[in-house]
Design a protein around this motif. Structure first.
Motif, PDB file in Angstrom:
ATOM      1  N   PRO A 300      79.136 -38.369 -76.849  1.00 63.62           N
ATOM      2  CA  PRO A 300      77.981 -37.493 -77.077  1.00 63.62           C
ATOM      3  C   PRO A 300      76.736 -38.011 -76.358  1.00 63.62           C
ATOM      4  CG  PRO A 300      79.159 -37.860 -79.129  1.00 63.62           C
ATOM      5  CD  PRO A 300      79.746 -38.807 -78.125  1.00 63.62           C
ATOM      6  N   THR A 301      75.939 -37.073 -75.863  1.00 65.32           N
ATOM      7  CA  THR A 301      74.660 -37.435 -75.251  1.00 65.32           C
ATOM      8  C   THR A 301      73.658 -37.839 -76.321  1.00 65.32           C
ATOM      9  OG1 THR A 301      75.136 -35.777 -73.555  1.00 65.32           O
ATOM     10  CG2 THR A 301      72.913 -36.676 -73.606  1.00 65.32           C
ATOM     11  N   GLY A 302      73.732 -37.194 -77.494  1.00 64.58           N
ATOM     12  CA  GLY A 302      72.813 -37.517 -78.577  1.00 64.58           C
ATOM     13  C   GLY A 302      72.982 -36.544 -79.732  1.00 64.58           C
ATOM     14  N   THR A 303      72.011 -36.554 -80.645  1.00 67.12           N
ATOM     15  CA  THR A 303      71.984 -35.599 -81.749  1.00 67.12           C
ATOM     16  C   THR A 303      70.638 -34.892 -81.756  1.00 67.12           C
ATOM     17  OG1 THR A 303      71.179 -37.263 -83.330  1.00 67.12           O
ATOM     18  CG2 THR A 303      73.575 -36.959 -83.156  1.00 67.12           C
ATOM     19  N   GLN A 304      70.633 -33.680 -82.269  1.00 63.86           N
ATOM     20  CA  GLN A 304      69.407 -32.892 -82.306  1.00 63.86           C
ATOM     21  C   GLN A 304      69.441 -31.973 -83.513  1.00 63.86           C
ATOM     22  OE1 GLN A 304      68.535 -30.837 -78.672  1.00 63.86           O
ATOM     23  NE2 GLN A 304      66.648 -29.937 -79.419  1.00 63.86           N
ATOM     24  N   VAL A 305      68.303 -31.884 -84.220  1.00 63.26           N
ATOM     25  CA  VAL A 305      68.192 -31.001 -85.379  1.00 63.26           C
ATOM     26  C   VAL A 305      67.617 -29.665 -84.912  1.00 63.26           C
ATOM     27  CG1 VAL A 305      67.154 -30.649 -87.645  1.00 63.26           C
ATOM     28  CG2 VAL A 305      67.883 -32.945 -86.955  1.00 63.26           C
ATOM     29  N   ILE A 306      68.347 -28.581 -85.173  1.00 62.69           N
ATOM     30  CA  ILE A 306      67.927 -27.230 -84.800  1.00 62.69           C
ATOM     31  C   ILE A 306      68.072 -26.347 -86.027  1.00 62.69           C
ATOM     32  CG2 ILE A 306      68.351 -25.253 -83.285  1.00 62.69           C
ATOM     33  CD1 ILE A 306      69.574 -27.202 -81.270  1.00 62.69           C
ATOM     34  N   ASN A 307      66.967 -25.736 -86.451  1.00 67.61           N
ATOM     35  CA  ASN A 307      66.966 -24.883 -87.639  1.00 67.61           C
ATOM     36  C   ASN A 307      67.575 -25.590 -88.847  1.00 67.61           C
ATOM     37  OD1 ASN A 307      65.772 -22.776 -86.219  1.00 67.61           O
ATOM     38  ND2 ASN A 307      67.723 -21.849 -85.683  1.00 67.61           N
ATOM     39  N   GLY A 308      67.267 -26.892 -88.973  1.00 70.17           N
ATOM     40  CA  GLY A 308      67.718 -27.651 -90.120  1.00 70.17           C
ATOM     41  C   GLY A 308      69.137 -28.169 -90.033  1.00 70.17           C
ATOM     42  N   VAL A 309      69.847 -27.864 -88.953  1.00 64.84           N
ATOM     43  CA  VAL A 309      71.234 -28.306 -88.783  1.00 64.84           C
ATOM     44  C   VAL A 309      71.278 -29.411 -87.732  1.00 64.84           C
ATOM     45  CG1 VAL A 309      73.572 -27.615 -88.102  1.00 64.84           C
ATOM     46  CG2 VAL A 309      72.116 -26.028 -89.389  1.00 64.84           C
ATOM     47  N   THR A 310      71.953 -30.508 -88.034  1.00 64.93           N
ATOM     48  CA  THR A 310      72.098 -31.608 -87.090  1.00 64.93           C
ATOM     49  C   THR A 310      73.316 -31.357 -86.202  1.00 64.93           C
ATOM     50  OG1 THR A 310      71.086 -33.196 -88.613  1.00 64.93           O
ATOM     51  CG2 THR A 310      72.422 -34.091 -86.811  1.00 64.93           C
ATOM     52  N   TYR A 311      73.069 -31.271 -84.905  1.00 61.59           N
ATOM     53  CA  TYR A 311      74.141 -31.053 -83.933  1.00 61.59           C
ATOM     54  C   TYR A 311      74.373 -32.335 -83.127  1.00 61.59           C
ATOM     55  CZ  TYR A 311      73.561 -26.008 -84.663  1.00 61.59           C
ATOM     56  OH  TYR A 311      73.493 -24.746 -85.210  1.00 61.59           O
ATOM     57  N   THR A 312      75.630 -32.620 -82.851  1.00 58.69           N
ATOM     58  CA  THR A 312      75.991 -33.595 -81.833  1.00 58.69           C
ATOM     59  C   THR A 312      76.093 -32.838 -80.523  1.00 58.69           C
ATOM     60  OG1 THR A 312      77.250 -34.909 -83.426  1.00 58.69           O
ATOM     61  CG2 THR A 312      77.738 -35.259 -81.096  1.00 58.69           C
ATOM     62  N   TYR A 313      75.392 -33.307 -79.481  1.00 57.71           N
ATOM     63  CA  TYR A 313      75.380 -32.500 -78.255  1.00 57.71           C
ATOM     64  C   TYR A 313      75.868 -33.291 -77.046  1.00 57.71           C
ATOM     65  CZ  TYR A 313      70.876 -34.662 -76.878  1.00 57.71           C
ATOM     66  OH  TYR A 313      69.882 -35.543 -76.513  1.00 57.71           O
ATOM     67  N   PHE A 314      76.402 -32.525 -76.087  1.00 54.55           N
ATOM     68  CA  PHE A 314      76.896 -33.057 -74.823  1.00 54.55           C
ATOM     69  C   PHE A 314      76.203 -32.298 -73.690  1.00 54.55           C
ATOM     70  CE2 PHE A 314      80.185 -33.474 -77.985  1.00 54.55           C
ATOM     71  CZ  PHE A 314      80.781 -34.702 -77.744  1.00 54.55           C
ATOM     72  N   ASP A 315      75.439 -33.002 -72.859  1.00 52.18           N
ATOM     73  CA  ASP A 315      74.824 -32.374 -71.684  1.00 52.18           C
ATOM     74  C   ASP A 315      75.855 -32.316 -70.558  1.00 52.18           C
ATOM     75  OD1 ASP A 315      72.449 -32.073 -72.992  1.00 52.18           O
ATOM     76  OD2 ASP A 315      71.424 -33.735 -72.020  1.00 52.18           O
ATOM     77  N   PHE A 316      76.002 -31.126 -69.943  1.00 52.00           N
ATOM     78  CA  PHE A 316      77.002 -30.968 -68.895  1.00 52.00           C
ATOM     79  C   PHE A 316      76.585 -31.629 -67.585  1.00 52.00           C
ATOM     80  CE2 PHE A 316      77.930 -26.906 -71.317  1.00 52.00           C
ATOM     81  CZ  PHE A 316      79.018 -27.439 -71.973  1.00 52.00           C
ATOM     82  N   GLY A 317      75.260 -31.793 -67.382  1.00 52.97           N
ATOM     83  CA  GLY A 317      74.767 -32.358 -66.131  1.00 52.97           C
ATOM     84  C   GLY A 317      74.343 -31.265 -65.163  1.00 52.97           C
ATOM     85  N   LYS A 318      73.099 -31.357 -64.698  1.00 49.02           N
ATOM     86  CA  LYS A 318      72.580 -30.291 -63.842  1.00 49.02           C
ATOM     87  C   LYS A 318      73.371 -30.157 -62.546  1.00 49.02           C
ATOM     88  CE  LYS A 318      69.006 -33.263 -61.753  1.00 49.02           C
ATOM     89  NZ  LYS A 318      67.550 -33.442 -61.554  1.00 49.02           N
TER      90      LYS A 318
END
Length: 473
Positions: A300-318
């Motif tokens: 995972p690239t990191g975690t981010q809270v969006i609308n109260g939900v914690t997501y584990t996220y993966f950046d695809f790379g520009k």
């Protein structure tokens, strides 16, 4: 093209995302040239944070000019504001003024006399290396000054009564009220006051409560509630000596970082991870196998809270965006568990999914709560019975793994259906592989054991007066 009145800094934060993967170049107003080119000079046009005052003094500092202690106060290194916008500043640099052997490529940053050194979005020092050719220009973005991280950004236009409590409201309440107790009931009796107003700061929408200048210094406990309609969140203690930024969820109150808008590298896969796995990886295959790493793929690239939900996220790379690559996404735990083809697409958008231990599905982040998925509908099959018994009534009773048609004498047909000229009695039944023994009866003393079936398909059966037989379909 419709224009929206939003913070230009918010647009700048989107530039790395939109520009990296868009099929058409998008040029924002702040990117347009504001200064004339000069032969023999390098021109830097600098896009500054929104709270930068037009009266500020801003300097460029780096190894090429001796650093902050030498450069600040020297007019050669001072930026000038564009005449038609407060968002753009510029500086003409003559390489003949640089220390011997040094160039902009050695690294530089910007310094605001009023607000301090330049900072990245995650409050880290910044070193630019953009270096235009002589007689050319380049745009450089300053996202934050150091002072931004000392206290939350002031919305500026609102005249608050005392300190304010800013709330990102993901409570789900139809009405929101705030009660306080402690040194005083500063918002009156229960259930307290409703929001003083709403405001948007750097693209984030807040409800805010003014606490009153007369209450400065009081220690109080905040209770957010649904305006006395039976629900409230736990106490949150504050001392009224500063503004507060909070986020409300269905479970409670947590601090909110107004600088938590996270820049991403290209488009992103956001995962609401309900799998229970200890590790999570993303593997991609398709037009390019092992994209972003061989099996089990990228971490995972990191975690981010969006609308109260914690997501584990993966950046695809520009660099992977806008290439038309069809990729299959596999989420896995790196140790034998995986969900294949979470999504198959050309890495041309952000994707939000909910992951369980056995499946994944796309979700709408604006209307999503973890685990609030619809229950799976039971699998239903039909018994089609050609009734040649001549009985006045026809019932089907089943026993085995369950009484599929209820207690004795079972069920009568729910409907009839004609197939290939033959009329069938239709008996719907829910099944998940159970084994059932069928008894046909007229509910008046006649009955016989018919067939044993497994509830995993539709059945066609011919019921004769004393026996039954399967019909192949």
């Amino acid at each position: 093209m419709k224009k929206f009145k939003i913070s230009y800094l918010w647009l700048l934060m989107l530039l790395p995302l939109m520009g990296a993967c868009s099929k058409e170049d998008i040029v924002f107003d702040v990117e347009l040239p504001r200064f004339e080119l000069r032969p023999g000079y390098q021109l830097l046009e600098v896009i500054v944070p929104q709270r930068t005052m037009p009266t500020d003094k801003i300097y460029i500092v780096g190894e090429f000019n001796g650093g902050k202690d030498v450069a600040v106060g020297d007019p050669r290194w001072e930026l000038e504001k564009a005449h038609d916008t407060d968002a753009k500043w510029g500086i003409y640099l003559n390489p003949e003024d640089f220390l011997e052997g040094k160039t902009l490529a050695d690294g530089y940053t910007f310094y605001s006399v009023e607000q301090g050194e330049e900072r990245s979005l995650d409050n880290q020092p910044v070193a630019h290396t953009e270096s235009p050719a002589l007689g050319q220009r380049t745009n450089v973005i300053v996202y934050r000054w150091a002072d931004y991280f000392k206290e939350p950004e002031n919305p500026g236009e609102i005249d608050h009564d005392g300190y304010a409590i800013y709330v990102v409201d993901n409570s789900g309440y139809e009405q929101l009220s705030l009660y306080a107790w402690g040194d005083a009931e500063v918002f009156g009796g229960w259930p307290g006051i409703q929001p003083t107003g709403e405001t948007t700061i750097d693209g984030v929408k807040y409800k805010y409560f003014d606490t009153g200048e007369a209450n400065e210094g009081l220690n109080i406990n905040l209770i957010f509630n649904n305006n006395n309609n039976g629900s409230q969140l736990g106490d949150y203690n504050v001392t009224l000596d500063q503004d507060y930024y909070l986020e409300l969820t269905a479970d409670g109150v947590v601090p909110y970082d107004p600088s938590s808008n996270i820049p991403h590298d290209g488009y992103t896969l956001y995962v609401s991870d309900q799998s229970g796995w200890e590790e999570l990886y993303l593997y991609m295959w398709g037009d390019v196998n092992d994209l972003n790493g061989a099996w089990p793929g990228m971490s995972p690239t990191g975690t981010q809270v969006i609308n109260g939900v914690t997501y584990t996220y993966f950046d695809f790379g520009k660099d992977n965006c806008d290439k038309g690559l069809t990729e299959h996404l596999i989420l896995n735990n790196g140790n034998g568990k995986q969900v294949d083809d979470v999504v198959v697409f050309a890495l041309d958008r952000d994707v939000y999914v909910e992951l369980t231990a056995t499946s994944a599905k796309e979700i709408d982040p604006s209307d999503y709560s973890p685990g609030a998925t619809e229950p799976e509908k039971p699998v239903s099959y039909n018994l089609y019975i050609e009734n040649n018994t001549g009985w006045n009534e026809f019932h089907v009773y089943a026993y085995g793994d369950k009484e599929a048609f209820g207690g004795w004498p079972g069920a009568t047909a729910s409907s009839t259906k004609t197939i290939d000229g033959v009329e069938y009695l239709v008996f719907p039944v829910e099944g998940a592989g159970e084994v059932e023994n069928l008894i046909f009866t007229d509910n008046a003393g006649i009955q016989y054991d018919a067939l044993q079936i497994t509830l995993d398909k539709d059945y066609y059966i011919r019921a004769n007066p004393e026996s039954a037989e399967l019909i192949n379909k």
